[in-house]
Design a protein around this motif. Structure first.
Motif, PDB file in Angstrom:
ATOM      1  N   GLU A  71     -23.226  48.478 -73.556  1.00 20.04           N
ATOM      2  CA  GLU A  71     -24.212  48.369 -74.627  1.00 20.04           C
ATOM      3  C   GLU A  71     -25.329  49.375 -74.393  1.00 20.04           C
ATOM      4  N   VAL A  72     -25.844  49.918 -75.493  1.00 20.05           N
ATOM      5  CA  VAL A  72     -26.957  50.862 -75.447  1.00 20.05           C
ATOM      6  C   VAL A  72     -28.025  50.372 -76.422  1.00 20.05           C
ATOM      7  N   ILE A  73     -29.240  50.223 -75.941  1.00 21.30           N
ATOM      8  CA  ILE A  73     -30.336  49.771 -76.797  1.00 21.30           C
ATOM      9  C   ILE A  73     -30.843  50.950 -77.621  1.00 21.30           C
ATOM     10  N   VAL A  74     -30.900  50.755 -78.941  1.00 17.90           N
ATOM     11  CA  VAL A  74     -31.271  51.816 -79.878  1.00 17.90           C
ATOM     12  C   VAL A  74     -32.362  51.300 -80.822  1.00 17.90           C
ATOM     13  N   PRO A  75     -33.079  52.201 -81.479  1.00 18.54           N
ATOM     14  CA  PRO A  75     -34.034  51.748 -82.497  1.00 18.54           C
ATOM     15  C   PRO A  75     -33.292  51.202 -83.718  1.00 18.54           C
ATOM     16  N   ALA A  76     -33.816  50.126 -84.288  1.00 14.00           N
ATOM     17  CA  ALA A  76     -33.295  49.671 -85.578  1.00 14.00           C
ATOM     18  C   ALA A  76     -33.697  50.650 -86.670  1.00 14.00           C
ATOM     19  N   VAL A  94     -27.278  48.300 -79.700  1.00 13.54           N
ATOM     20  CA  VAL A  94     -28.043  47.053 -79.781  1.00 13.54           C
ATOM     21  C   VAL A  94     -29.439  47.407 -80.278  1.00 13.54           C
ATOM     22  N   PRO A  95     -29.760  47.087 -81.526  1.00 14.14           N
ATOM     23  CA  PRO A  95     -31.021  47.542 -82.106  1.00 14.14           C
ATOM     24  C   PRO A  95     -32.216  46.681 -81.743  1.00 14.14           C
ATOM     25  N   VAL A  96     -33.392  47.341 -81.672  1.00 10.06           N
ATOM     26  CA  VAL A  96     -34.670  46.646 -81.554  1.00 10.06           C
ATOM     27  C   VAL A  96     -35.628  47.220 -82.599  1.00 10.06           C
ATOM     28  N   GLU A  97     -36.569  46.403 -83.017  1.00  4.64           N
ATOM     29  CA  GLU A  97     -37.537  46.793 -84.038  1.00  4.64           C
ATOM     30  C   GLU A  97     -38.536  47.822 -83.491  1.00  4.64           C
ATOM     31  N   PRO A  98     -39.197  48.557 -84.393  1.00  9.12           N
ATOM     32  CA  PRO A  98     -40.210  49.524 -83.965  1.00  9.12           C
ATOM     33  C   PRO A  98     -41.601  48.916 -83.886  1.00  9.12           C
ATOM     34  N   VAL A  99     -42.519  49.697 -83.335  1.00 10.22           N
ATOM     35  CA  VAL A  99     -43.941  49.446 -83.518  1.00 10.22           C
ATOM     36  C   VAL A  99     -44.274  49.889 -84.940  1.00 10.22           C
ATOM     37  N   GLU A 100     -44.838  48.999 -85.737  1.00  6.63           N
ATOM     38  CA  GLU A 100     -45.035  49.341 -87.151  1.00  6.63           C
ATOM     39  C   GLU A 100     -45.925  50.556 -87.341  1.00  6.63           C
ATOM     40  N   ALA A 101     -46.947  50.707 -86.524  1.00  3.42           N
ATOM     41  CA  ALA A 101     -47.904  51.797 -86.718  1.00  3.42           C
ATOM     42  C   ALA A 101     -47.304  53.166 -86.448  1.00  3.42           C
ATOM     43  N   THR A 102     -46.332  53.250 -85.524  1.00  2.00           N
ATOM     44  CA  THR A 102     -45.773  54.551 -85.139  1.00  2.00           C
ATOM     45  C   THR A 102     -44.334  54.753 -85.577  1.00  2.00           C
ATOM     46  N   ARG A 314     -20.794  47.448 -91.173  1.00  2.00           N
ATOM     47  CA  ARG A 314     -20.561  46.120 -91.746  1.00  2.00           C
ATOM     48  C   ARG A 314     -19.911  45.188 -90.735  1.00  2.00           C
ATOM     49  N   ASP A 315     -18.954  45.721 -89.957  1.00  2.09           N
ATOM     50  CA  ASP A 315     -18.236  44.872 -88.995  1.00  2.09           C
ATOM     51  C   ASP A 315     -19.110  44.412 -87.834  1.00  2.09           C
ATOM     52  N   ALA A 316     -20.298  45.004 -87.678  1.00  2.00           N
ATOM     53  CA  ALA A 316     -21.200  44.555 -86.618  1.00  2.00           C
ATOM     54  C   ALA A 316     -21.773  43.174 -86.934  1.00  2.00           C
ATOM     55  N   GLY A 317     -21.700  42.779 -88.201  1.00  2.00           N
ATOM     56  CA  GLY A 317     -22.131  41.441 -88.576  1.00  2.00           C
ATOM     57  C   GLY A 317     -23.625  41.214 -88.517  1.00  2.00           C
ATOM     58  N   ILE A 318     -24.403  42.266 -88.721  1.00  2.00           N
ATOM     59  CA  ILE A 318     -25.862  42.128 -88.705  1.00  2.00           C
ATOM     60  C   ILE A 318     -26.327  41.894 -90.141  1.00  2.00           C
ATOM     61  N   ALA A 319     -26.776  40.717 -90.425  1.00  2.00           N
ATOM     62  CA  ALA A 319     -27.106  40.329 -91.790  1.00  2.00           C
ATOM     63  C   ALA A 319     -28.414  40.958 -92.252  1.00  2.00           C
ATOM     64  N   GLU A 320     -28.519  41.162 -93.556  1.00  4.99           N
ATOM     65  CA  GLU A 320     -29.775  41.602 -94.133  1.00  4.99           C
ATOM     66  C   GLU A 320     -30.851  40.569 -93.806  1.00  4.99           C
ATOM     67  N   LEU A 325     -38.893  44.140 -90.335  1.00  8.54           N
ATOM     68  CA  LEU A 325     -39.835  45.257 -90.303  1.00  8.54           C
ATOM     69  C   LEU A 325     -39.124  46.560 -90.611  1.00  8.54           C
ATOM     70  N   THR A 326     -37.997  46.774 -89.962  1.00 11.72           N
ATOM     71  CA  THR A 326     -37.208  47.978 -90.231  1.00 11.72           C
ATOM     72  C   THR A 326     -36.829  48.059 -91.702  1.00 11.72           C
ATOM     73  N   GLU A 327     -36.377  46.955 -92.263  1.00  7.55           N
ATOM     74  CA  GLU A 327     -35.939  46.956 -93.658  1.00  7.55           C
ATOM     75  C   GLU A 327     -37.105  47.257 -94.601  1.00  7.55           C
TER      76      GLU A 327
END
Length: 358
Positions: A71-76, A94-102, A314-320, A325-327
């Motif tokens: 697994e590799v942690i990436v920005p969402a 494996v996504p993680v959310e950003p800092v909203e300001a940057t 789609r196959d990753a199964g990450i729901a809307e 924050l990313t969305e």
């Protein structure tokens, strides 16, 4: 882009003529010289030129021996290429959310995403502003993880007084024509302070071969060609001056758009961005873009759909709704015109139009 190329036209034509006259088109003197010049510019030991930015990421992951089951942690919040590189080597992003300001990866959220299968963290220096690399490196060191930086939009950017790519950093770069350091076609590279990683990358990009017709591993054909290397050598000489012009325009936007009905970029005290993009946010992004277009102001959207909502994942199964924050960011971002060839008058026209239409 056309105006910027016109600025360098004569030097680019001479560089192209030199390549043609040499008769050597792949892995020759121009590539080797550019690799050394760009490594020196970044303040590191080696640069390995490859065919494009996606290959730079993928081959760097391969050089770290990351593959199926990892697994590799990436920005969402990023362009999909960052995720694709992880998928190309058989690993899982494996996504993680950003800092909203940057808009860059939030270090505070990384540790919760680490599992026994995690092998690396892959931050992106989005829009030309550096991610918080010291904080990310501290987490990586505690957990025995590699850090691979995506510098595709941040040639020359700095954090805490250090340039991206300096020292032992492992950074993948894109030299796509629209980048701050762009060729006249596709191109990419990886900078590193680790000679063993650099040697492995040089082998992987060339069919897995160090010696012609002797193939040690299953490699790729991903080589920065001589013509693009020659173009990049010309453009590299102008990079700092062109970045400085981008900073002038960004400063004018930040001052002139105060009070306009848009969310402006935020720059931390420790960051020195190169403003690949100047991105604002607006709740009626598409309407604002249409109104600006009608007023003769061209804008772009970087990027309308986050990776986890693309059909490719789609196959990753990450729901809307999984990364709200990313969305929201991807629904609201709008890139205003910026580039070294933009005139002061054009900048003022943009500022005036945003005030009237936002």
């Amino acid at each position: 882009m056309k105006a910027n190329l016109a600025t360098h036209r004569e030097d680019l034509l001479q560089a192209a003529a030199n390549v043609l006259d040499s008769g050597w088109l792949v892995l020759g003197r121009e590539t080797a010289t550019f690799e050394q010049e760009y490594a020196d510019y970044c303040g590191t030991k080696r640069c390995v030129g490859v065919a494009n930015g996606l290959d730079a990421l993928s081959l760097a992951l391969r050089a770290l021996d990351i593959g199926p089951g990892d697994e590799v942690i990436v920005p969402a919040n990023t362009y999909i290429a960052t995720w694709l590189a992880v998928s190309h080597v058989g690993a899982t992003p494996v996504p993680v959310e950003p800092v909203e300001a940057t808009y860059n990866m939030d270090p505070a959220l990384i540790e919760a995403a680490i599992t026994p299968r995690t092998r690396a963290i892959l931050p992106v220096h989005l829009y030309g502003q550096a991610a918080d690399i010291p904080a990310i490196e501290n987490i990586a060191e505690r957990h025995g993880l590699a850090v691979l930086e995506d510098g595709a939009q941040a040639h020359g950017a700095k954090y805490h007084g250090m340039q991206i790519g300096t020292g032992n950093s492992l950074v993948a770069w894109s030299f796509y024509p629209g980048k701050n350091l762009g060729a006249i076609g596709d191109g990419g590279g990886v900078t590193t302070g680790d000679p063993a990683i650099a040697d492995k990358l040089a082998m992987l990009r060339n069919y897995g071969s160090r010696v012609k017709y002797h193939n040690e591993v299953i490699g790729y054909n991903s080589r920065l060609d001589e013509l693009q290397a020659a173009m990049l050598r010309v453009k590299l000489r102008a990079l700092d001056a062109e970045n400085a012009r981008r900073k002038e325009i960004a400063t004018r936007y930040l001052d002139g758009l105060r009070g306009a009905n848009v969310i402006l970029p935020m720059v931390p005290d420790w960051a020195d961005p190169v403003w690949h993009l100047f991105v604002v946010r607006h709740t009626d992004r598409d309407g604002l873009a249409a109104r600006l277009k009608a007023d003769g102001i061209a804008t772009m959207i970087h990027y309308p759909v986050p990776p986890h909502l693309q059909p490719a994942y789609r196959d990753a199964g990450i729901a809307e709704g999984s990364f709200p924050l990313t969305e929201r960011i991807h629904r609201e971002v709008l890139s205003l015109p910026i580039g070294p060839a933009l005139s002061d008058e054009e900048v003022e026209r943009v500022i005036d139009a945003v005030h009237r239409h936002a």
